[in-house]
Design an enzyme around this catalytic site. Sequence first.
Site, PDB file in Angstrom:
ATOM      1  N   ASP A 145      45.613  38.647   2.915  1.00 23.43           N
ATOM      2  CA  ASP A 145      44.342  38.861   3.601  1.00 23.43           C
ATOM      3  C   ASP A 145      44.317  40.250   4.256  1.00 23.43           C
ATOM      4  OD1 ASP A 145      41.959  38.160   5.447  1.00 23.43           O
ATOM      5  OD2 ASP A 145      42.330  36.257   4.418  1.00 23.43           O
ATOM      6  N   HIS A 161      40.011  38.787  10.172  1.00 25.50           N
ATOM      7  CA  HIS A 161      39.904  37.698   9.210  1.00 25.50           C
ATOM      8  C   HIS A 161      41.242  36.999   8.952  1.00 25.50           C
ATOM      9  CE1 HIS A 161      38.941  35.883   5.191  1.00 25.50           C
ATOM     10  NE2 HIS A 161      37.719  35.792   5.702  1.00 25.50           N
ATOM     11  N   ASN A 200      30.901  32.216  -0.849  1.00 20.45           N
ATOM     12  CA  ASN A 200      29.792  31.881   0.050  1.00 20.45           C
ATOM     13  C   ASN A 200      28.443  32.292  -0.509  1.00 20.45           C
ATOM     14  OD1 ASN A 200      31.739  31.015   1.971  1.00 20.45           O
ATOM     15  ND2 ASN A 200      32.018  33.141   2.629  1.00 20.45           N
ATOM     16  N   SER A 240      36.232  30.833   3.491  1.00 21.71           N
ATOM     17  CA  SER A 240      37.466  31.457   3.984  1.00 21.71           C
ATOM     18  C   SER A 240      38.114  30.616   5.066  1.00 21.71           C
ATOM     19  CB  SER A 240      37.169  32.843   4.560  1.00 21.71           C
ATOM     20  OG  SER A 240      36.906  33.773   3.544  1.00 21.71           O
TER      21      SER A 240
END
Length: 849
Positions: A151, A190, A282, A350
């Site tokens: 990530d 994130h 998404n 996520s």
Amino acid sequence: MKRFFIIPAFLGLALTAAAATPAAFRGPEARPFDHPHHPRRFLVRFRSAPTAEVMNRTGKRAGVTPIRRLPLVPDLYLVSDEGKHEPPETLRRLLEDENVLFAEPDYVWKKTGTVPDDPRFGELWGLEKIAAPKAWSLATGTRDIVVAVIDTGVDYTHPDLKDNLWENSDGTHGYNALNGSRDPFDDNWHGTHVAGTIGAAGNNSLGVAGVNWNVRIMALKFLNSFGLGSTSGAIDCINFAVENGAHILNNSWGGGPFSNALLEAIEEADRAGILFVAAAGNSSGNLDSRPFYPASYPAPNVIAVAATGPDDSLALLSSYGAASVHVAAPGANILSTKPGDDYGYATGTSMAAPHVSGLAALILGFKPELDHLTVKEIVLSSVDRIGALNGRVKSGGRINLYRGLLHSSFIPPSAQGGWRWHFPSIGTGIEETDFDSYLLLLNPGLYPAEVTVAYQDEFGPAGTGTVTVPPLSRHTIALRDIFGGGKPGVSALVTSDRPIICEQAAYWPAGRFPWRGGHNSPGVNRLSKSWYLAEGAVHIFDQFIHLLNPDPDKSADVEITFSSRNGIIKSYPLKIGPAANRTVKANDIVIGDHSQLSAIITSNLPIAATRSMFWSDGEAGWIGGHSSAAAPETSDTWYFAEGATHIFDQYLAILNPSATETAEVEVGFRDSSGPISAHGFSIGPGKRLTVKANDLVGRKAEVSATVNSNIGVAVERSMYWSAGGKTWRGGHGSLGVTTAAPNWYLAEGATHLFDQYILIYNPSTSRDAVVRIIFQDDAGAIEQKERVVAPTGRLTVNAGRETGSRDQLSTLVESANGTEIIVERTMYWGPGGGYWNDGHASPGFPLRD
């Protein structure tokens, strides 16, 4: 409930020399009043039924008065402290009483589930939704499992994460593919948010809790501060994870085109035994028609994850796909860690993916012997199936941590030939009685079992049927739906492409409840040329021997040799055609008053054999009966977990089939506290002996038995009850088992119309058995209970109290600490309380590694 035999050494006082020796210590060494307990109540078990004089003397000395007797455990009373002494002094006085076997406080228990003390746990709606507190009562994770977060990096200084970070040999925590360094610090937010959901430290009085309270998070950074990265950077991170022992890769990113290089890197991770968990995206799109990578890669180790909200509907922006998105998890308004000792909310797939990575890590830590693809199947098979997700994700549901851990325990360690079962008699009628007959099929594996049932009668094949039993599920076949009423002489061969466990049950009169009688027995999962039936009688019973020759081409030449306590009575030859069966009524062959009758069956071909017995009140037909599979071989050791003599007449039937040697037999009885007594017997060649337990142990609510012999014998147990009448109202019989095992499966079970009990015996003389009892209905595993059985002790578990009303209930009992155990199941129906109409008993089926 585990019993604690407490010696109050912490009081600084010793028991008097004149006091009787307390029972051996069985619980963990704990200070009894450190546990929550009722302030003025104690549980006291006397060494024998206390007289009024004994009760009065004990009460005066300890300052207690009896409240009531607890009927399940013999001579156990709940007493009230009158306040004359402090509770530790009351306990000391009770334990010094020579009439008291043990005493303990009346402890306070609470519902299953573990809620951490992290102050913001109440805001983590997703963990509550996926049954995390209940799962944490089974496991909270282990630092043996490494989850790589690929990530934007991770804030490895965050106080809720720093204790759960993986470390390089130089003390750093991962890899930064952007600059080739060992510093993967998160300059976005994130990756830190993802990491917190997987493994924020739990129960540390700080912030939030992750799915795993204990895990190692490997921080791998290939996305920059704007959340952008390259294929080469992602591959570098996957490579680092493979080379450094990661078990699971969390990938909450995507959106690029198809990349052969990235797919092959994921496939290399698969070959290394690593799961690849990926967010579905998404876009609110259907990935079946418009793929989203890496979630849409067809590698077997990929788990694509959609997001749900608090109402279990698909989150507004979440992508989906009935064929290409595997499962859903909470992903809307998820609170987790953020850089700078901070916390915050975020929404998207996520946030859903790390819930799945956390579950996979939890399962792998709980069952480290499982491979990564089995873990994937457990994640998908243990979901809560939700209507809003039907046709949206492949599994049709949202993850459930508790069910995932339960399902991991339902994986059979080996097939052990368990996919082939013979039933010599399953018909819906015999003589003048119609039966409600059922075949019970348990699939304990992770894949659907394709089951074929081939039926035979005395003339040969009588049709076939097929059924698919879903993973981790149970299926019931009602024979009356196939043959209608009054179809006698039907046998069955059950075959499956996967390991299954099979039993057969029959009840009469058909179509009416409560049934007057019934019986149950497991199928025969091996064939033999020799079979032994220790139990049997024709003085008050109708006795039937059921034989099946499964050979499709050859007839079987069979001989049944009957013996009694005086030796061999008669031999009876017969022939059974190809793929056919025969039922022999012993009463028609052995004429006379034979209250003890065993049988030895020999054949030129491998066959299967069972026996059923029925008794009557002389007026209204059979009022009870039982059935049992024959023993395919003798043994010098036999175990029986079940047994009782308080309301039952209990018998052990022992057959010595040797033509020349005398069997020197020792019968040992045990209750929940351990050994009671042992008794020796000599059984001459070809003879049979009946041992009545009541005459040897007296009135006992719990009595397990072990039979040891110098030569091979066959042993069965039968139990009957009268409920005050002159004729037995009901009864059951069961073949013993010859070896202990770590895992036992029971296909049959129900608690909606039955009183059902699981009986567990620990034959070890030195080790506790920590047992997990896992109940499963037709939708999968539903409940787990953990108990401790002391060395040579036994345990009775009331299935109805543990699970409520269930019309289909299969059971796995496994030893969590490796101590091998013995398991049986009994079921009763009718008014209850010892006034049951009838009942049946069956040993479990053992599976070994």
